[in-house]
Design a protein around this motif. Sequence first.
Motif, PDB file in Angstrom:
ATOM      1  N   ARG A 402      14.970   1.158 -47.677  1.00  0.00           N
ATOM      2  CA  ARG A 402      15.663   1.916 -46.642  1.00  0.00           C
ATOM      3  C   ARG A 402      14.732   3.007 -46.115  1.00  0.00           C
ATOM      4  N   MET A 403      14.922   3.337 -44.844  1.00  0.00           N
ATOM      5  CA  MET A 403      14.093   4.373 -44.239  1.00  0.00           C
ATOM      6  C   MET A 403      14.949   5.249 -43.343  1.00  0.00           C
ATOM      7  N   VAL A 404      14.522   6.489 -43.212  1.00  0.00           N
ATOM      8  CA  VAL A 404      15.196   7.424 -42.318  1.00  0.00           C
ATOM      9  C   VAL A 404      14.182   7.951 -41.321  1.00  0.00           C
ATOM     10  N   ASP A 405      14.466   7.774 -40.045  1.00  0.00           N
ATOM     11  CA  ASP A 405      13.670   8.358 -38.973  1.00  0.00           C
ATOM     12  C   ASP A 405      14.397   9.619 -38.510  1.00  0.00           C
ATOM     13  N   GLU A 406      13.675  10.719 -38.414  1.00  0.00           N
ATOM     14  CA  GLU A 406      14.308  11.993 -38.087  1.00  0.00           C
ATOM     15  C   GLU A 406      15.010  11.964 -36.735  1.00  0.00           C
ATOM     16  N   GLU A 407      14.582  11.066 -35.861  1.00  0.00           N
ATOM     17  CA  GLU A 407      15.171  11.015 -34.526  1.00  0.00           C
ATOM     18  C   GLU A 407      16.184   9.886 -34.362  1.00  0.00           C
ATOM     19  N   THR A 408      15.871   8.710 -34.908  1.00  0.00           N
ATOM     20  CA  THR A 408      16.717   7.541 -34.638  1.00  0.00           C
ATOM     21  C   THR A 408      17.696   7.231 -35.758  1.00  0.00           C
ATOM     22  N   GLY A 409      17.580   7.922 -36.906  1.00  0.00           N
ATOM     23  CA  GLY A 409      18.512   7.686 -37.985  1.00  0.00           C
ATOM     24  C   GLY A 409      18.001   6.672 -38.996  1.00  0.00           C
ATOM     25  N   GLU A 410      18.931   6.061 -39.760  1.00  0.00           N
ATOM     26  CA  GLU A 410      18.542   5.182 -40.861  1.00  0.00           C
ATOM     27  C   GLU A 410      18.335   3.752 -40.392  1.00  0.00           C
ATOM     28  N   ALA A 411      17.381   3.110 -41.044  1.00  0.00           N
ATOM     29  CA  ALA A 411      17.079   1.704 -40.773  1.00  0.00           C
ATOM     30  C   ALA A 411      16.649   1.065 -42.087  1.00  0.00           C
ATOM     31  N   VAL A 412      16.507  -0.260 -42.077  1.00  0.00           N
ATOM     32  CA  VAL A 412      16.010  -0.964 -43.257  1.00  0.00           C
ATOM     33  C   VAL A 412      14.777  -1.767 -42.867  1.00  0.00           C
ATOM     34  N   LEU A 413      13.850  -1.864 -43.811  1.00  0.00           N
ATOM     35  CA  LEU A 413      12.659  -2.685 -43.627  1.00  0.00           C
ATOM     36  C   LEU A 413      12.932  -4.058 -44.217  1.00  0.00           C
ATOM     37  N   VAL A 414      12.845  -5.081 -43.385  1.00  0.00           N
ATOM     38  CA  VAL A 414      13.150  -6.461 -43.774  1.00  0.00           C
ATOM     39  C   VAL A 414      11.850  -7.246 -43.858  1.00  0.00           C
ATOM     40  N   ARG A 415      11.709  -8.059 -44.892  1.00  0.00           N
ATOM     41  CA  ARG A 415      10.526  -8.905 -45.048  1.00  0.00           C
ATOM     42  C   ARG A 415      10.947 -10.364 -44.894  1.00  0.00           C
ATOM     43  N   LEU A 416      10.259 -11.073 -44.038  1.00  0.00           N
ATOM     44  CA  LEU A 416      10.549 -12.477 -43.740  1.00  0.00           C
ATOM     45  C   LEU A 416       9.324 -13.318 -44.055  1.00  0.00           C
ATOM     46  N   HIS A 417       9.496 -14.368 -44.848  1.00  0.00           N
ATOM     47  CA  HIS A 417       8.402 -15.289 -45.184  1.00  0.00           C
ATOM     48  C   HIS A 417       8.553 -16.556 -44.339  1.00  0.00           C
ATOM     49  N   LEU A 418       7.625 -16.776 -43.434  1.00  0.00           N
ATOM     50  CA  LEU A 418       7.636 -17.985 -42.610  1.00  0.00           C
ATOM     51  C   LEU A 418       6.587 -18.956 -43.135  1.00  0.00           C
TER      52      LEU A 418
END
Length: 948
Positions: A402-418
């Motif tokens: 999980r990540m928090v950007d001071e301006e845009t709020g919380e987001a998650v980092l997703v990893r995709l294996h192709l």
Amino acid sequence: MDTLEFLRAVLADTGFYCVVGLKRDGSAPVQKFYPSIEAAVEVATQLQGNGYDAYYALATYTNGDSRRGDNAQALKSFFLDLDCGLGKPYGTQVDAIVALKAFCSAVGLPRPSIVNSGRGVHVYWLLQMPVLPAQWLPVAQALKDLCTQHKLHADPAVTADVARILRIPGTLNFKDTPPSPVEILSVGAPVTFEAFEGVTGSAMPMKGYVPREMDADTLALLGGFVNSFKKILIKTAAGNGCHQVGHVVTNQATIEEPLWRAALSVANCCVDRDKAIHHISKGYPKYDPVDTDIKASDTAGPYTCAIFEKLNPGGCEGCKHKGVIRSPIVLGREIEEASLEDNIVVEKLADVPTAPAQTYVIPKYPFPYLRPKNGGVAKRVRGEDADIEIPIYHNDIYVVRRMVDEETGEAVLVRLHLPKDGVREFTIPLTAIGSKEEFRKHVAAKGVAMVKVDELMYYISDWVNYLQLNNAADIAKRQFGWTDDEFSSFVVGEKEIFADRIELNPPSKPTARLFPKFRSRGTLAEWRDMVDFFNKPGFELHQFAIGLGFGSPLMSFTALNAAMVHLWSAESGLGKTTLLHCAAGIWGDPSEVTTTEDDTLNTRMNRAEVYKNIVLPMDEITSSVAKGLSDMLKSYTHGHQRNRLDSSANVERVRGKVWQQLCLSTGNRSLIEVISAYKAIPKAEAQRVLELEVSEAILPAKEVTDELSMRLRQFYGTACIPYMQYVMKDIPGARNLYQSTKTKLDSAIGFNAKDRFYSAIASVPTTGLMLSKRADLHDFKIGRMVEWLIETMKVARVSVGAIDAGPEAVLTNFLTENYNNILRIKSTDDNRQPYSDTDMLIIPDSTPRISLVARYEYDIKVLYIMIKPFKDWCSKQQLNFHTVTGQLSAGKTKAIVKKKHMGKGTRMNLPSTNVLVLDCSEFMDDETEAALSTATAFSAPSPFPQSA
């Protein structure tokens, strides 16, 4: 035989050797490649000392990028893994070895080498010479089939796996407490490949059949899932299974062989095949286990429902699955969950193609989700009579953090294996998790093609909830460069560079749009070949520019925030931009990383903040106004922007950390001369920027610079990863190199404390060139560049010292700018009273044209200056009025303040006022007076160097 001797016997003598360390506490796995077996054994010992289970790959590899089968170079043994213990095929190691001996005797295989793995038994047949994977694989598959035929319960996933790893003899198995030793029990004699192939090949026809591979339709029908015959039987007993299979199980004694073989074909394709085929056959009066095994293996694949119906008409009546499924095998379908070893994969970063392949550990998914053995996402739910696994997505996808950007709020980092592209990482804001359309847009943009995204969205949401319970959110990185004071990683665009790996840096609001600018093009070899063009006399300025690019991250070793080098020439086409691109191309696309004439000063300062430790290239900056450039240079060297309010709220904008970097700029004018039009004495600015005038004598012909410019646009961004990894592997060494280089250059040039910016401008790029040369990124003759740099800095230092900031220089500038507003007159008494004859008045040499600011009585060389206009002028020139008057008082002019009739001797009837009285007898000689008398033609000679 010790470990080293054993591995020399087992492994080929060419290629790279792979060592893997696994820990059961959740630590990241270690996978490394070495050019020698000795190095591999040494590392295995270190891993064991750190509590790791040590493994080695049975194949050698073409390079150290990957442990995949397609990278395997050679093998020198065939091997088995016999599991022992409670719930395993063999209760004890003795049982396993007894079965192994019986197997070798029955098949005719030679005596193998045996290793106690701590719990089980590892079996090796050593070869006299290594063979290629393409030669090895068919024979290994034949050995696997022989084990099945002869009921030797070897792990089927091991025997024919080119990329298999096994425990290293001489280490410890940490599954037990205390750990169990991994020991060599016996060593068999090596055999020729041809002899081993002859035995395994001749053994197969002895039973009168040749196993057949499943056809494409069967594989498609199975869909990559494993199947459980026990599950089919449970469903059948509950009335939800297959009537035909139930009929065979119930009527074993009387069932006709074709229908029995049909049921056998289903059991043969299940993971519990060895038990299932006998469970449905042992009730037959003439049951023979060997014959049953052979007939089961001889089936081509699971029979369809149509064949069952044909063999036993009416047997499918009342079946709820009739017309819904194609074969009873589907009823036993279940997803085999991936093991710890299965979750260790080696992949490349899809968006950083120049980065080497890396090892990833796919985490355990939150309940009720699981990762199938072959990858992807599935969900286990409770069915009517058994658990059901529902496929969610066929590729590996999971939330990293999980990540928090001071301006845009919380987001998650997703990893995709192709499977073909590699690993791709991206962020999804929490605002999009809950909106199907927004979620679809985010995942589709990264390659997830799904019509219905509901289940995948719920899966990601469950990941978020799981992480919220177990981990704090990270702060999204709003700047590039060093991530902490320990120099543990360095961010360049979407890459976070560590000393031993590359991770993807998720975007934040300030960095997202800059990511494409910092991508690479071409190969490192092509970039190195291009910069080698500058490795000749006369290109010292180019080498210095490249040193600025490499040196910028090293500004964090100094006590300064920033310093600037400005390249200028009145003429165009001399290659200033090419020099700029030399520095910028280390990090990304030089034409995109560089700011241009059209960019505002605010844009340039924002780039400085985001780049943070990466060199800041700025093209054509002298077209900006003088005040703006002065303010920019002041703020830039302080390392931060001015605080401003957010446009959407009455709060200050979010700002990043102070930057520490070098800037390389170009222009068609001297930066300091432009600033001097706004500020009288720009010495402070001049000490922060090294100015070099670019002339035709310095640069090669235009056609050469044009070719270089084109190549700089073709090959870029490949040097930053190996350079930063080299630096990070020995930060103390890099820091010591900088300190020693600084000491030597300071002494050679004669720098003192006032020259701290010039000292950094000289020592930091030089250190960057030295480190990048040690990293094998170029082969410049750095000594030649240093000689040029020392002479250049000496000239620049003298030039800056020539910018006189003394009080007389200030006075001269004031008089020059205000000459037309000075009353120039002889000294006289006031002749207006009691006379009225105008002939008695003194005729001045010159009178003010706009306003009176000063009076100069040239015969006695006394100057009277009005206080207010002089104070206003000092303020505009950013000079302290009281400091200037104090210096004039203590200097040659002996200035004092007294009242004076400024219109004395003229018809100007002005009241007495306080003025600054200056004695110009030692200041104003005849030559100076003559110059002032022609003020419109007056111009002070430039104190700046006219060539680099």
